[in-house]
Design a protein around this motif. Structure first.
Motif, PDB file in Angstrom:
ATOM      1  N   ASN A  86     -77.927 -27.294  31.984  1.00 50.67           N
ATOM      2  CA  ASN A  86     -77.267 -27.352  30.389  1.00 50.67           C
ATOM      3  C   ASN A  86     -77.513 -27.162  29.729  1.00 50.67           C
ATOM      4  O   ASN A  86     -77.835 -25.455  30.159  1.00 50.67           O
ATOM      5  CB  ASN A  86     -77.311 -29.500  30.242  1.00 50.67           C
ATOM      6  N   LYS A  87     -77.177 -26.560  28.066  1.00 50.99           N
ATOM      7  CA  LYS A  87     -77.564 -26.366  27.034  1.00 50.99           C
ATOM      8  C   LYS A  87     -79.349 -26.149  26.224  1.00 50.99           C
ATOM      9  O   LYS A  87     -79.757 -25.275  26.179  1.00 50.99           O
ATOM     10  CB  LYS A  87     -77.296 -26.728  25.317  1.00 50.99           C
ATOM     11  N   ASP A  88     -79.932 -27.020  27.333  1.00 52.38           N
ATOM     12  CA  ASP A  88     -81.074 -26.455  27.481  1.00 52.38           C
ATOM     13  C   ASP A  88     -82.075 -25.271  28.128  1.00 52.38           C
ATOM     14  O   ASP A  88     -83.343 -25.394  28.135  1.00 52.38           O
ATOM     15  CB  ASP A  88     -82.319 -27.882  28.038  1.00 52.38           C
ATOM     16  N   TYR A  89     -81.074 -24.675  28.815  1.00 53.09           N
ATOM     17  CA  TYR A  89     -80.971 -23.826  29.987  1.00 53.09           C
ATOM     18  C   TYR A  89     -81.926 -22.440  28.519  1.00 53.09           C
ATOM     19  O   TYR A  89     -80.408 -22.247  28.138  1.00 53.09           O
ATOM     20  CB  TYR A  89     -80.485 -22.991  30.958  1.00 53.09           C
ATOM     21  N   PRO A  90     -82.767 -21.819  28.408  1.00 49.68           N
ATOM     22  CA  PRO A  90     -82.689 -20.628  27.427  1.00 49.68           C
ATOM     23  C   PRO A  90     -82.489 -19.565  27.770  1.00 49.68           C
ATOM     24  O   PRO A  90     -81.902 -18.855  26.560  1.00 49.68           O
ATOM     25  CB  PRO A  90     -84.446 -20.385  28.003  1.00 49.68           C
ATOM     26  N   TYR A  91     -81.551 -18.340  28.979  1.00 50.68           N
ATOM     27  CA  TYR A  91     -81.019 -17.842  28.712  1.00 50.68           C
ATOM     28  C   TYR A  91     -80.140 -17.934  29.593  1.00 50.68           C
ATOM     29  O   TYR A  91     -79.061 -18.200  29.503  1.00 50.68           O
ATOM     30  CB  TYR A  91     -81.900 -17.095  30.123  1.00 50.68           C
ATOM     31  N   LYS A  92     -79.103 -16.531  29.100  1.00 48.56           N
ATOM     32  CA  LYS A  92     -77.848 -15.862  29.766  1.00 48.56           C
ATOM     33  C   LYS A  92     -77.482 -16.145  31.131  1.00 48.56           C
ATOM     34  O   LYS A  92     -76.296 -16.140  31.551  1.00 48.56           O
ATOM     35  CB  LYS A  92     -77.707 -15.545  28.883  1.00 48.56           C
ATOM     36  N   GLU A 119     -71.377 -12.790  25.314  1.00 54.99           N
ATOM     37  CA  GLU A 119     -72.478 -12.296  24.749  1.00 54.99           C
ATOM     38  C   GLU A 119     -72.224 -13.320  23.191  1.00 54.99           C
ATOM     39  O   GLU A 119     -72.767 -13.194  22.212  1.00 54.99           O
ATOM     40  CB  GLU A 119     -71.913 -11.065  23.940  1.00 54.99           C
ATOM     41  N   ASP A 120     -71.264 -14.191  23.047  1.00 56.26           N
ATOM     42  CA  ASP A 120     -70.861 -14.643  21.688  1.00 56.26           C
ATOM     43  C   ASP A 120     -70.599 -16.155  21.918  1.00 56.26           C
ATOM     44  O   ASP A 120     -70.701 -16.665  21.079  1.00 56.26           O
ATOM     45  CB  ASP A 120     -68.803 -14.665  21.749  1.00 56.26           C
ATOM     46  N   GLY A 121     -71.483 -16.220  23.007  1.00 58.62           N
ATOM     47  CA  GLY A 121     -72.522 -17.579  23.236  1.00 58.62           C
ATOM     48  C   GLY A 121     -71.722 -18.600  24.074  1.00 58.62           C
ATOM     49  O   GLY A 121     -72.198 -19.897  24.127  1.00 58.62           O
TER      50      GLY A 121
END
Length: 182
Positions: A86-92, A119-121
């Motif tokens: 989920n979006k709690d994962y801190p890395y790309k 790169e755009d998230g």
């Protein structure tokens, strides 16, 4: 009398339309079943398993272990690695160590990277609820020389001891259709 004849003709026309509608439904059902049959004739999932990561926090010491049996050396296989985050994962991205163990206990350790967003998230995975699912090709079109029990051990290989936001890690083995000689 003319009214009865008109009624009978009207009834006959109505019955003919009902019969035509039933034939169209049967044809539609036939084509739907044909399409489902053709889609299901593709590669079959030989093995698939996802392991839940406790509290969605993956410690680097916790290995996810998967065992699957291969009893046919003729077809090729694809091996995919799956993750749900989920979006709690801190890395790309994430780096994984994947240890492959054959039935003869031969081992091969490989480090891979899975990129989760650009790169755009924007997240690349398939979104389901608050999770993003990634099915990443690990090995494509491999053939095996031995039948028996194969094993994959996967561990996270990031700098953090514990990674949050990872809900599942999994392996999928897809048996390809055999096309003749090697």
């Amino acid at each position: 009398m003319e009214i009865r004849i008109a009624d009978r003709q009207g009834i006959m026309i109505q019955e003919t339309r009902i019969n035509q509608m039933e034939k169209m439904k049967n044809k539609g059902l036939f084509f739907l079943l044909l399409i489902i049959g053709l889609v299901s004739c593709g590669p079959e999932s030989h093995f698939e398993e996802f392991i839940e990561i406790k509290d969605a926090k993956w410690n680097y010491r916790d290995r996810a272990s998967f065992e699957f049996n291969i009893d046919d050396t003729l077809p090729a296989y694809d091996i995919n690695i799956g993750m749900r985050i989920n979006k709690d994962y801190p890395y790309k991205n994430i780096y994984l160590l994947v240890n492959q163990i054959s039935p003869k206990q031969d081992t091969l350790l490989r480090r891979i990277e899975i990129v989760f967003n650009g790169e755009d998230g924007r997240w690349y995975g398939k979104k389901t609820g608050n999770l993003y699912e990634y099915i990443i090709p690990f090995k494509k079109n491999i053939t095996v020389s031995d039948t028996g029990l194969y094993k994959l051990e996967i561990e996270q290989n990031m700098r953090d001891e514990e990674l949050s936001g990872i809900y599942n890690i999994g392996v999928q083995v897809v048996k390809k259709e055999f096309s003749g000689g090697r």
